[in-house]
Every structure is written in C-alpha cells, then in structure tokens.
Design an enzyme around this catalytic site. Sequence first.
Site, mmCIF file in Angstrom:
data_model
loop_
_atom_site.group_PDB
_atom_site.id
_atom_site.type_symbol
_atom_site.label_atom_id
_atom_site.label_comp_id
_atom_site.label_asym_id
_atom_site.label_seq_id
_atom_site.Cartn_x
_atom_site.Cartn_y
_atom_site.Cartn_z
ATOM 1 N N ASP A 81 0.832 -1.204 0.000
ATOM 2 C CA ASP A 81 0.000 0.000 0.000
ATOM 3 C C ASP A 81 0.868 1.255 0.000
ATOM 4 O OD1 ASP A 81 -2.043 1.787 0.437
ATOM 5 O OD2 ASP A 81 -2.334 1.238 2.539
ATOM 6 N N ASP A 113 -10.636 4.346 0.169
ATOM 7 C CA ASP A 113 -11.187 3.282 1.026
ATOM 8 C C ASP A 113 -12.711 3.247 1.049
ATOM 9 O OD1 ASP A 113 -8.543 3.062 1.548
ATOM 10 O OD2 ASP A 113 -8.753 3.126 3.730
#
Length: 417
Positions: A167, A228
């Site tokens: 990430d 997200d």
Amino acid sequence: MPRGIALTAALLAVLAAAGGAAPRASPPPAALPVGPAATPPMGWNSWNTFGCDIDEGKIRRAADGLVRSGMRDAGYRYVVVDDCWYRPQRDSAGNLLADPQRFPAGMAALGDYLHARGLKFGLYMSPNDETCAQQTGAYPGRTGSGDREARDARAFASWGVDYLKYDWCHGAGSPATARAAFTTMRDALAATGRPILYSINPNSNFPGAPGETASWCDIAHLSRTTEDIQPVWRTDRGNSHPMGVRDIIEVQSGLTDRARPGCWPDPDMLEVGVHDVNGYAGLTDDEARTHLSMWAMFAAPLIAGNDPARTSPAARDLLTDPEVIAVDQDPLGRAARRVTGGDHQVWVRPLQHGTAVALYNRGDAPARITTDLRTLGLPPGTYPTRDLWTGHRTSTTGPLSTDLPPHATTLLRLGRQ
Ligand code: GAL
C-alpha cells in the site's frame, strides 16, 4: 522475470522522474505471470471490521469463523492480516518482525495455523518508510519496506505468506517513483520462488498520483482503483476518502476493460455484514446485494470485510451465494461493460457459457428497468434466464424487465438455445 529487465524498468522510471532522457529502444513492460490470480482472489481481510486493533487471537477466530460459516468452502481462502501486525521497529539487522504483544507466536505460526485449515495467508506492508497507519499516526514506528524489499520478501516467503497487500499510502511520490517501487517488490517476491499473489494500492494522495488512471497489469495481480470503502451507500466525494458502494461503482465503471486473468482492477473490499463501523450503520440488504452483484460483474476480488466469527446467517448467505460467486469467478475473465447509464443502469458480462446481466437501480426511488437483447449486444434467439438472487427461471426472446426498490440490483444469467 529476468532481473535485468526489472532493473532497466526501474532505471527508466527513475530517469523519467528526474526528467532525464530515456533510451529510445526501451524494452516493452514485462508481463506478470498469471500465477495464483487466474480468477479474482477470494478471501477475508482484517481491516474493514478491526482496523488497526488486531492480534493473533482475532485472526485465528476469524479463520475458524470462515471455516465454520462455510465461507472458506464457498471460496474465501485468503486470510489477509492488514496494517498494524508488525513490531514498530525492525531489529538491529533490519529484519521486520511480528509485534510481540499482538502476535506472540509469530507470523510463521499464524501461517501454519491458516494452512492447516485449508486457508491461505496474506500480509500487509508499504513501499515507503511508513505504513499507512504509521503515516497517519495511528501506529508507532517506521517499518516500511523501502530499500529492504529483498529482505522482507524473503521473510514473507519463509513465513508461508501467499498474498502481499502493498500500500503506497504516502503524501509524497510521483507516478514514476511509485512504479519503480512497486516493480522492485514484484521482483523481490518473484526471486523468493514462492508464488505470492501481489496486490498493490497505488491510489494514494500524492500530487499527480496515477490512481485509477494507470494500468498496473505488468506489475501486480491486483491494483486498487479507489480510496477506502466504508459500509455506506454513498458519500458523493468522487474518488476520495471515504467512499460508498455507489461512488465506487461509478469510478470502476470506466475501468472494467482492463480486467483479465492475472490482472484485476480492485474496487476495494466487501462491506457486506459490516455494521456500526467508523460511524456508519451499514448497508441494507438491497445495497449489499448490489455490492456483491456489481463486484461479480466487475470480476473484482471478493475480499470479505465482515467478522466471520460473528456474522449473521443473512450476511453469510449473501456472501456465499454460489451462483453469484460463479459469475465473479468465471474462467473467461472478462468484466462487464455498462450499456445503459444514469440512474437505471444495465450491465452485461460475457461468461464462458452464457451472459450475465445486471439491472441496477442507482436512484433513490423505486424503478422499472427494461432492456432487450439488442441493447445487450446479443444475437436474436430464445434465452433461458435465471435470476441469481431469487432463483426464478424464465426465458426471453427480446425484452427483459424488472421492478426494483431503490439501490437494488437484479442479477441474471442468460443462456442461448
Ligand atoms: C489504506 C488502505 C486500506 C488499509 C489501510 C491500513 O491505505 O487503503 O485498505 O489497508 O491503509 O492502514
């Protein structure tokens, strides 16, 4: 892939970042072997329910829950331990270690636990000096893999890791440095000789972040396309944090032609069965069915975010529906395209045998959605149709129509006779 090509790609990226001239005859991007990603991966990840608050007891209980609930047997095999599993500092030799309070038995023991139950083991890390939780101050230390990729990849392989979520999550960087860093870890994983599914999140907030605009098929099996997801229908903020199911469907709708075996654009994890998290109550059943229907049409990874140890029978039934999963996992590996937009959408996905059609009511009022074979691009004929959520069977020689509550989706499978 041969190491030389990777180094060349990394060098080109650095040159591009520095504004330097790239040699004219640059090699084509190396292809990533399809490896363990012939179909979109299915599994579970700790983040959507537990966030940073994880330990080995919770992960083991979640794994047991996957087995007991039938989710493992429905296909949810990867157990991905997201952020906050590691000791905040590396040891003096630079090794990444499990946090001794949270994971006292260590990561290899956790891998053994999962493998003994027919599950696979996933871990989270970042290419810069800090993970996302470290970057935001939610977790101490600086343990990112930057400049230590080979060491970390060897550690992951020695622990039995089958899946790496990598990430970016950094306010600094450029498309070129991100490509170079993700490529370095791709090659470090390949050098271990262990097949490790490689899932990247390049969709970060540095200026000029390529996010969903770039294709990463030469680098990773999965690449996140959105910010997200949260257990909410919509936030109307475009592709920025936080996002609801409807927002993500809009972003993903322009990217579906990229999907193919070995390369799946990733619209983030599932929120089915996730309630009362981050101030969100959760999805309604209609919204949850839309979420799963559209992720199946997208050929998206199905990474559940619920707590499998406590999930309701209703959420389990949605998540484990075999016919919806079969659409997602169709071996042809081609994602859907949208043929009608607006609030009353129609999507069509070619399958190895037949065609999947989604009629999706994006709007806030009940609606009748109607389409026909010609709009779907299908040749004339008689098509048996099956509604995958209700099991209802019928057939059509032309029109298809459904009455839908707000936010609901009818998912059909059509076969030709
Ligand atoms: C975010 C990522 C989430 C989760 C989180 C962990 O950047 O999008 O899925 O992994 O980091 O801190």
